[in-house]
Design a protein around this motif. Structure first.
Motif, PDB file in Angstrom:
ATOM      1  N   UNK A 184      50.935  29.360  46.435  1.00  0.00           N
ATOM      2  CA  UNK A 184      50.197  28.434  45.566  1.00  0.00           C
ATOM      3  C   UNK A 184      49.824  27.165  46.311  1.00  0.00           C
ATOM      4  N   UNK A 185      48.680  26.583  45.917  1.00  0.00           N
ATOM      5  CA  UNK A 185      48.344  25.252  46.402  1.00  0.00           C
ATOM      6  C   UNK A 185      48.663  24.253  45.304  1.00  0.00           C
ATOM      7  N   UNK A 186      49.264  23.151  45.716  1.00  0.00           N
ATOM      8  CA  UNK A 186      49.629  22.089  44.775  1.00  0.00           C
ATOM      9  C   UNK A 186      48.364  21.508  44.142  1.00  0.00           C
ATOM     10  N   UNK A 240      48.201  26.204  41.918  1.00  0.00           N
ATOM     11  CA  UNK A 240      47.220  27.246  41.620  1.00  0.00           C
ATOM     12  C   UNK A 240      47.446  28.420  42.559  1.00  0.00           C
ATOM     13  N   UNK A 241      47.419  29.633  41.987  1.00  0.00           N
ATOM     14  CA  UNK A 241      47.722  30.844  42.753  1.00  0.00           C
ATOM     15  C   UNK A 241      46.611  31.138  43.760  1.00  0.00           C
ATOM     16  N   UNK A 242      46.996  31.224  45.020  1.00  0.00           N
ATOM     17  CA  UNK A 242      46.059  31.485  46.118  1.00  0.00           C
ATOM     18  C   UNK A 242      46.242  32.865  46.711  1.00  0.00           C
ATOM     19  N   UNK A 291      46.594  40.303  47.257  1.00  0.00           N
ATOM     20  CA  UNK A 291      45.545  39.845  46.353  1.00  0.00           C
ATOM     21  C   UNK A 291      45.247  38.392  46.700  1.00  0.00           C
ATOM     22  N   UNK A 292      44.000  38.104  47.064  1.00  0.00           N
ATOM     23  CA  UNK A 292      43.629  36.735  47.411  1.00  0.00           C
ATOM     24  C   UNK A 292      43.067  36.024  46.173  1.00  0.00           C
TER      25      UNK A 292
END
Lengths: 208, 208
Positions: A135-137, A154-156, B3-4
Motif C-alpha cells: 500500500x501507499x500511504x 491505498x492498495x498498489x 495483481x497490480x
C-alpha cells in the motif's frame, strides 16, 4: 453481569485493558512491513480494517502508547507499507515481532521470517504469508479522544494464491489458513459456516 | 498470483468489491442499536474496532455509500448507541437487518430479535446477544480519501456472562458463541488455538 462506567474506572488496569481489548471480538492479524530506506522493520497489528473498495483503501490504528513507533516513522519516510496476513503455522513468530529489539536488528532476522521485495516499492513483504498487500500511504487521521492515529493506505499490489479466490472475487481465508485474534494475545482458527445472499425486505436470506 | 493497481482498476466492480472487502480477514460482527427517540433501529456492521482501553473507546466505520444512514442520524440525535455481538445461532437475523425496511418498521420486529432498555439510555439493546455494550458518542472523524466516517463511542455500560471473563479480564468469545465474518456476507465459527505471553526480545513466546 452488569458493568457500569464507574465499575470500569475502578477495575485494576491490566484487567480492564484485557477486558476492553476483548470486546470487539474476532480480528484479523497482520504483520506490517516497512523500511527506513535501509533497515527492514516488521510489527504485528490486529487493528487492520477495510476502508473502501474503490479505490481500494485499508487502514490500521497506531496506538499512542507505543514509545517506539518505527512502523509509523518508516511509513512517513518512504510513503509505503505492506500488510501480510498471519497464517496459523507462524503465529508465534508474528507475535514475537512485538518484542522491543534493538533498532539495528530487523525483526525478520530476529524472529526468523523471510522477506522479499518488488521493484520500485521500498517496503519488505513477508515470504511466509499467503496474502501480501502493498500500500501507499494516503492519509492519517487523528482520533482526538485518545490521540490515536488511523493510518490509511491505498492498495498498489496484491500477491496471493489464485485458487483461494472464488468466482465472484470473494477470498477464502480458510484455504489461506489465516489466523484470527481476540484482545492482545489470543489466537484462533476459523471454520466457515456459510455465505448469505444480499438482504432484501421481502425474503429471508439464502445460503449461497 | 500478482495483481497490480492497474489490474484492480480493470476488475469488474462487484468482483473488486468482494475481493477488497475480503482482504482484511476475520472481523467481529455486531448489530448496532439506536433510536430516533421513538422508533428503534438495528443494523449489522462488521467494521467495529477497539480504539482504546482507558477510557474505553470503540468505533465503527459508517460507509458513505449508505443512502439511508439511520444509525448515524440516530446517534447524532440521541448521543448514544449499543453494540451487540452477533452469536452463531442468530446470524441470519442479524444479516437480515441490512434489508431496506420502511422507516416506520423497527428491524427488531422485522427480523424477530428481542430488545431491552436500561434507565436513562435512549438506545435499544439486543436481548439475544450475549455481549451488550452501551456507548455514548464522543467523536466522529472523517476519512477524506473516500468520505467515510469513523464514529467513536465511550463505553458506558456492559452486560455479559461473567463466566466468560477469565481471571485476567480476557473475554472468551468461544464460550459466548460469537460469530466472525469475512467480506460482505461470509460467516465463521472460531476455535481457540492458544494465548501467548508478552513478547520479550530474549525469549520465545510461551503458551499461556
Amino acid at each position: 453481569m452488569k458493568i457500569t462506567s464507574a465499575d470500569l474506572e475502578n477495575l485494576e488496569k491490566s484487567y480492564r485493558t484485557n477486558l476492553i481489548n476483548s470486546l470487539s471480538g474476532f480480528k484479523g492479524v497482520f504483520v506490517i512491513g516497512t523500511s527506513d530506506g535501509n533497515q527492514s522493520n516488521l510489527a504485528i497489528f490486529n487493528s487492520v480494517m477495510h476502508i473502501g473498495a474503490n479505490p481500494g483503501l485499508m487502514g490500521f490504528v497506531q496506538r499512542p502508547a507505543s514509545v517506539e513507533r518505527h512502523t509509523y516513522e518508516n511509513i512517513k519516510k518512504t510513503g509505503v507499507f505492506t500488510l501480510n496476513a498471519v497464517a496459523k503455522s507462524w503465529i508465534e513468530k508474528a507475535h514475537q515481532t512485538a518484542a522491543r529489539y534493538p533498532q539495528d536488528l530487523s525483526e525478520f532476522d530476529a524472529v526468523g521470517l523471510g522477506e522479499f521485495f518488488i521493484d520500485s516499492f521500498d517496503a519488505p513483504f513477508v515470504a511466509n504469508s499467503k496474502l501480501n498487500i502493498g500500500l501507499k500511504f494516503v492519509e492519517e487521521v487523528e482520533i482526538k479522544s485518545n490521540s490515536t492515529l488511523l493510518i490509511i493506505g491505498q492498495i498498489e499490489y496484491l500477491q496471493l494464491d489464485e485458487n483461494a479466490i472464488a468466482n465472484d472475487g470473494f477470498l477464502d481465508h480458510v484455504q489461506l489458513e489465516t489466523a484470527a485474534s481476540v484482545g492482545l494475545d489470543a489466537y484462533y482458527s476459523a471454520e466457515k459456516l456459510f455465505r448469505l445472499s444480499y438482504a432484501k425486505p421481502d425474503k429471508s436470506p439464502q445460503k449461497l
